[in-house]
Scaffold this active site. Sequence first.
Site, PDB file in Angstrom:
ATOM      1  N   PHE A 182     -17.087  10.080  12.924  1.00 53.63           N
ATOM      2  CA  PHE A 182     -16.967  10.556  11.540  1.00 53.63           C
ATOM      3  C   PHE A 182     -17.288   9.216  10.714  1.00 53.63           C
ATOM      4  CE2 PHE A 182     -13.756  10.575   8.304  1.00 53.63           C
ATOM      5  CZ  PHE A 182     -13.831  11.829   7.743  1.00 53.63           C
ATOM      6  N   PHE A 183     -17.004   7.834  11.336  1.00 52.56           N
ATOM      7  CA  PHE A 183     -17.632   6.857  10.803  1.00 52.56           C
ATOM      8  C   PHE A 183     -18.669   6.539  11.371  1.00 52.56           C
ATOM      9  CE2 PHE A 183     -12.656   6.614   9.324  1.00 52.56           C
ATOM     10  CZ  PHE A 183     -13.048   7.081   8.224  1.00 52.56           C
ATOM     11  N   ARG A 233      -1.479   6.776  10.752  1.00 52.84           N
ATOM     12  CA  ARG A 233      -2.805   6.426  10.536  1.00 52.84           C
ATOM     13  C   ARG A 233      -2.938   5.420  11.989  1.00 52.84           C
ATOM     14  NH1 ARG A 233      -5.371   8.539   6.993  1.00 52.84           N
ATOM     15  NH2 ARG A 233      -5.011   8.072   4.593  1.00 52.84           N
ATOM     16  N   GLU A 271      -2.655  17.080  -0.718  1.00 56.14           N
ATOM     17  CA  GLU A 271      -1.825  16.234   0.128  1.00 56.14           C
ATOM     18  C   GLU A 271      -0.229  16.074  -0.600  1.00 56.14           C
ATOM     19  OE1 GLU A 271      -5.010  12.694   2.037  1.00 56.14           O
ATOM     20  OE2 GLU A 271      -3.290  12.225   0.433  1.00 56.14           O
ATOM     21  N   SER A 288     -11.986  -4.065   2.351  1.00 55.77           N
ATOM     22  CA  SER A 288     -11.879  -5.050   3.104  1.00 55.77           C
ATOM     23  C   SER A 288     -13.383  -5.422   3.309  1.00 55.77           C
ATOM     24  CB  SER A 288     -11.201  -4.830   4.596  1.00 55.77           C
ATOM     25  OG  SER A 288     -11.453  -5.775   5.421  1.00 55.77           O
ATOM     26  N   GLU A 317      -7.905  19.377   9.182  1.00 57.35           N
ATOM     27  CA  GLU A 317      -8.427  17.983   9.235  1.00 57.35           C
ATOM     28  C   GLU A 317      -7.465  17.006  10.147  1.00 57.35           C
ATOM     29  OE1 GLU A 317      -9.237  16.586   5.192  1.00 57.35           O
ATOM     30  OE2 GLU A 317     -10.760  18.244   4.797  1.00 57.35           O
ATOM     31  N   GLU A 319      -4.120  16.744   9.256  1.00 52.76           N
ATOM     32  CA  GLU A 319      -3.363  15.953   8.403  1.00 52.76           C
ATOM     33  C   GLU A 319      -1.966  16.572   8.647  1.00 52.76           C
ATOM     34  OE1 GLU A 319      -6.233  14.362   4.860  1.00 52.76           O
ATOM     35  OE2 GLU A 319      -5.226  16.284   4.463  1.00 52.76           O
TER      36      GLU A 319
END
Length: 363
Positions: A182-183, A233, A271, A288, A317, A319
């Site tokens: 995903f990343f 998270r 959300e 960052s 997803e 969530e």
Amino acid sequence: MALVFLSGALRQEAVLAKVLGRCEQAQIHQGSVEGLVERVQNPAVHPVLVEGVGQVEGRLLEVSETDLDRLRYYAGCFGAEGTVVRALTAEGGHIDAISFVADVCDDDPKSEAVPMDVSARMAEEIMAFYGRKRPQQITKSLYSMRIRATSWVELQKQPDHSDRDLSQDVLVHAHRREYMNFFAMEEMDLKYRRFDGAMSPVVNRGVSIVGQAAVVLPYDPAMDAVLLIEQFRSAPFFMGAKNPWIWEPPAGLIDPGETPEQAARREANEEAGLTVGHMDYVGGLYSSSGALGELVHCFVGISDISNVEGGGGVPGEGEDIRSKVMSFQDFMDNVDGNTFVDMPLVTTALWLARHRDRLRAST
């Protein structure tokens, strides 16, 4: 050698060069094939060939077995396989060639294929895993790859640094794509020009590549209150944090084709079940800059939060989100008390503290 018929994204010189690993110098001829049509394939929104009534235009190219294997790999990531087709040449003759055809096309008639520069950037990332990942492993990451490629292309449009020449002031010795899902995780060995004018030693740097995201802090001037969301998270959990449930503003990645404002409005609805009115832009900030390739566009949005319904995130997803209305005073007390650990939340809170009187006076 083999003759291939190329259509869709592979018809573009920039994409073909990334797939073959070189700027193509071989002679290319125009051609067409009956019984095939181009469709836009989801989720990558790339054109693929499928069987159908019609005729598709393309290019005929003679390639080596190595080239053919690379083309098969790239096409396989989009669900297409090599098959022999009867191509009509520009001179009117017919010739057998290998083309790449998908059995099933999950198409969206309203979608337009991604721009060439985005396709080329995606092809570069795809081919970095040639021989390392199976095409099916790439397929599931195509959409997030498209987000990263779109972000890269957009950032390339920024004006050059007034005092720097990147071609001379940052020299890349090696570029490795170590991980992609995903990343993505990339490493470079590079050197950069120091402030004294000399070049630095070669240094190794790794970055997690995300793309661009949008954040909106909903503020209700009538109530003088904000709405926050809380969710689990994984990053704090991976780091060892004892409380990985984080208070944040609604936020999410910017989908290709969206503006940051559109993404922020969509995320507020998904959300928190909110419709956001006027939005003020806080800024585009690197969350960052030493380690994370993510540019976050932050907003404060005027919202009626007196009767919040819906929201909770997108179940597909993964969530699971709850929301909370907090008075401005309690909000700032929590900021001052170091309760919040989400940087975009604290950033938008401090902006709101500076502009709160104006926002209340204008409603």
